[in-house]
Design a protein around this motif. Structure first.
Motif, short mmCIF file in Angstrom:
data_model
loop_
_atom_site.label_atom_id
_atom_site.label_comp_id
_atom_site.label_asym_id
_atom_site.label_seq_id
_atom_site.Cartn_x
_atom_site.Cartn_y
_atom_site.Cartn_z
N THR A 132 3.52 76.43 -12.20
CA THR A 132 4.12 77.72 -12.57
C THR A 132 4.53 78.53 -11.34
N ASP A 133 5.73 79.08 -11.40
CA ASP A 133 6.17 80.08 -10.43
C ASP A 133 5.44 81.38 -10.79
N SER B 90 4.42 79.31 -19.27
CA SER B 90 3.28 78.41 -19.06
C SER B 90 2.12 78.76 -19.97
N ALA C 126 7.32 75.62 -15.11
CA ALA C 126 7.93 76.90 -15.46
C ALA C 126 8.61 77.41 -14.20
N SER C 127 9.93 77.24 -14.16
CA SER C 127 10.65 77.63 -12.95
C SER C 127 12.06 78.08 -13.28
N SER D 251 10.24 71.88 -19.74
CA SER D 251 10.44 73.22 -19.21
C SER D 251 11.18 74.07 -20.23
N ASP E 139 9.64 83.55 -25.34
CA ASP E 139 9.05 82.37 -24.68
C ASP E 139 8.02 81.67 -25.57
N TYR F 200 8.54 85.78 -16.70
CA TYR F 200 9.10 84.70 -17.52
C TYR F 200 8.33 83.42 -17.35
N THR F 201 8.17 82.98 -16.10
CA THR F 201 7.51 81.71 -15.85
C THR F 201 6.04 81.78 -16.25
N GLY G 131 14.93 78.20 -18.46
CA GLY G 131 15.20 78.41 -17.04
C GLY G 131 15.83 77.18 -16.40
#
Lengths: 415, 298
Positions: A201-202, A212, A260-261, A284, A177, A207-208, A287
């Motif tokens: 951000t999720d 971010s 970030a999703s 993004s 990432d 990952y998310t 994802g």
């Protein structure tokens, strides 16, 4: 992840009701198996080698999340992997040994992944496992594989510190990432001249969160300013109005938005921001690599940029050969870059064993052979594990335009 | 102020949808003491129904009517096949059965339609905005207006039906005391069927509104919304019609306001705060805001 929480809620509700109902306590309080995990894991063995070739077989495991929130990435990934396994077996196998391929569906559920990888290794005898799902699952199942000394090749998880978390048996086929978020930040700041960004951000996935974090870090280092952040948890959550209201309450609207999703939240978040009159360029990570998003969100997806692992329009023969073979087998072009990552994972195993394995196809032998991989040429770029198990690979920046995905440029990361 | 108004509109919108679903939970519970966890999944059935009908070329109003009919059919089949045979078996048995039905429905749709997220695209009209004030910073989309009007209209209509019609009166009688109602000649099966028809139809409309507002849908979309709507029904006082409507709106508004006003970092836990409110409400009013007094459980 989300299913896990759903099952917990169900168990809690059941427990509460069993107590409140004044009925005999023998009710099913502890037995709630939750949504989805109640069904038997779908999967199976697709061993091509009903009659093993003379050289014996190598048992390769696949742990793919072909249902649940990771399915958008892992169905293409598993198809790419299957295609490569079939090709390798048809061409005589690895060092003359046929691949015996066993795979399961982890259903994007953390606990199921941990037990299925143990089954792959202990019961089915897998010597190396590919797939693994999102970073949360990949770390959970990777840790199990680490304790058994079996190498794992994650094809959809891009968490750069996977090796630190799991150990030396964890390998990533995609870039980390940090690399993709840096590329997105550079593109936003330098190429498009955007100097302020708002980050959404999720908060439920590694990952998310890491995406971010690295975007904000690099965007700030370049001289940009992160003027605000919002987080949401993705448990059935599709209303982004809090984040939208926060952006609108800012003194000045941001130049850019960073989301970030995962794919599921992609269309709702884009649609709601655009409906609220926020038309800024959106950035993004991989994802959002899914044409589906552009199809579902329509015009709302325009002006959205994301990073991914391959450009299928390149004329490089690796890419064109893969596309032709995939399209012939599955009747359609791959939905995203994860098909190519799955494909590369199988050939990476073959390359490692044939180049560095000295005929050792034990779990330890394969792990050591992967460790020594340098300059493996795959569809998604060149993989070397000399400086850690997260390869530095080219990042491709794409844009959604009128319901389609358009490749813009590729960025070679600075190491 | 604009920030508050904007958040409130979003909250009311989400709350309206919760209210429609919560009513279904509540009226079925009122009569059968059945917590029907498959109720949330009817949202998903309705969305797929409308989506297929639109793809077949039906215009939106007809597709919505068709989807309501399909969902009602599902609701009735579930009642007949899964709940009626167990009616005398106790609350735990039907509760577990409803969870099984929920999982069955999700997996059935997963099998038929794959886990893919689908687009629920409504005509551009619904995304158009009206300026309410604040020099253009408070806007409302036509979709939100549709949600408010449809929800308000349906709640008024159903409340009239329950108050004035024979079936409605029979329904209230059964909720009060089903044995006595039966002795007075009320046909319990007819009342139960009626409750499922109303509940499923409201869930169908809620499903179409929800998917229209939030664009994409998949087979597992209904479960979490169902849980929240169930919580709304409990806050309002499960079994109470007005309570379910009020509880739904309250839950939606709280959820969005918590997300907007909690300090940075805590906003993500808005659902936890919402359930904290549920606990507090139940501590002071164990039967919910509009709930009937204890002692009705047979």
């Amino acid at each position: 992840m989300k299913k896990k929480i759903v099952s917990t809620i169900m168990a809690a509700l059941l427990a509460a009701l069993a107590l409140a109902g004044c009925s005999s306590p023998s009710g099913g309080a502890g037995t709630a198996t939750g949504n989805g995990s109640a069904e038997a894991p779908a999967g199976g063995s697709s061993s091509e080698a009903a009659t093993p070739a003379d050289g014996g077989t190598i048992i390769v495991g696949g742990l793919w999340q072909t249902t649940g929130f990771m399915a958008d990435y892992e169905i293409p990934g598993s198809e790419g992997f299957q295609l490569a396994v079939d090709e390798i077996n048809a061409a005589g196998g690895i060092d003359g040994k046929q691949i015996e391929y066993v795979f399961y569906n982890g259903q994007s559920e953390l606990d199921l992944n941990s037990s299925l990888i143990a089954k792959l290794i202990d019961v089915d005898g897998a010597k190396v496992v590919a797939g693994l799902g999102d970073p949360n699952s990949a770390i959970a199942s990777g840790t199990v594989a680490q304790s058994k000394g079996v190498a794992t090749l994650a094809t959809s998880s891009t968490l750069p510190y996977t090796q630190e978390r799991v150990g030396d048996t964890a390998f990533l086929v995609p870039f980390g990432d940090n690399i993709q978020a840096y590329a997105a930040a550079e593109y936003a700041y330098k190429d498009l001249g955007l100097h302020t960004a708002y980050v959404v951000t999720d908060s439920t996935d590694e990952y998310t969160l890491s995406l971010s974090k690295f975007f904000s870090e690099h965007f700030t280092n370049l001289g940009g300013e992160i003027i605000g952040e919002a987080t949401y948890d993705d448990n059935g959550y599709t209303d982004f109005s809090p984040a939208i209201q926060k952006v609108k309450a800012l003194d000045a609207e941001p130049d850019a938005l960073f989301f970030a999703s995962f794919t599921e939240q992609g269309p709702p978040i884009l649609k709601q921001f655009r409906d609220a009159g926020l038309g800024q360029p959106v950035f993004s990570g991989d994802g959002l690599d899914s044409v589906e998003i552009a199809e579902i969100a329509g015009e709302a997806a325009n002006n959205t940029y994301f990073t991914t692992h391959v450009d299928y329009t390149e004329s490089n023969s690796k890419v064109t050969d893969f596309l032709a073979a995939y399209t012939e087998k599955y009747g359609a072009e791959p939905a995203n870059a994860f098909a190519a990552l799955g494909y590369d994972a199988a050939y990476l195993i073959k390359y490692a064993i044939e180049t560095n394995g000295n005929g050792d196809t034990s779990a330890e032998g394969i792990k050591n052979a992967l460790d020594k991989v340098t300059d493996f040429e795959g569809v998604t770029g060149t993989i070397s594990y000399a400086n850690g198990h997260v390869p530095n690979k080219t990042v491709y920046i794409c844009e959604f335009k009128d319901g389609t995905k358009v490749n813009l440029l590729s960025v070679v990361p600075e190491v | 102020m604009d920030f508050f108004a904007g958040s409130l509109i979003s909250g009311l919108q989400l709350g309206s949808i919760y209210a429609l679903i919560a009513i279904g939970y509540s009226i079925v519970y009122g009569i059968l003491r059945l917590i029907n966890f498959a109720h949330g999944d009817l949202l998903m059935v309705a969305t797929y129904g409308a989506w297929i009908l639109i793809a077949r070329g039906l215009s939106l109003p007809f597709a919505v009517i068709g989807s309501v009919l399909i969902t009602v059919a599902f609701g009735l089949v579930i009642e007949r096949a899964a709940y009626r045979p167990l009616r005398d078996a106790g609350e735990e048995a039907t509760l577990i059965t409803s969870l099984a039905v929920s999982i069955f429905l999700q997996n059935l749709f997963l099998m038929v339609f794959t886990p893919k997220n689908r687009a629920f695209a409504l005509p551009g009209f619904f995304s158009e905005k009206l300026v309410l004030g604040g020099a253009g910073s408070i806007t409302i989309t036509n979709m939100s207006i549709v949600i408010f009007v449809v929800t308000g209209g349906l709640i008024a209509a159903v409340s009239l039906i329950i108050k004035k019609t024979r079936l409605g009166i029979a329904m209230r009688a059964c909720a009060e005391n089903s044995t006595a109602a039966k002795l007075m000649g009320v046909n319990l099966n007819a009342v139960v069927v009626f409750a499922f028809v109303v509940g499923s139809a409201l869930a169908a409309v809620a499903g179409v509104l929800y998917s229209g507002q939030y664009v994409s849908f998949n087979p597992s979309m209904g479960f979490m919304i169902g849980i929240k709507a169930f919580a709304a029904a409990v806050i309002g006082g499960i079994g109470s019609f007005a309570g379910a409507a009020a509880g739904g709106v309250l839950l939606g508004v709280l959820e969005i306001l918590f997300a907007c006003y909690l300090p940075e970092g805590a906003g993500v836990y808005q659902t936890a705060f919402v359930f904290l409110v549920l606990i507090v409400v139940l501590l002071f009013k164990p039967n919910g805001l509009f709930g009937a007094a204890e002692g009705r459980r047979s």
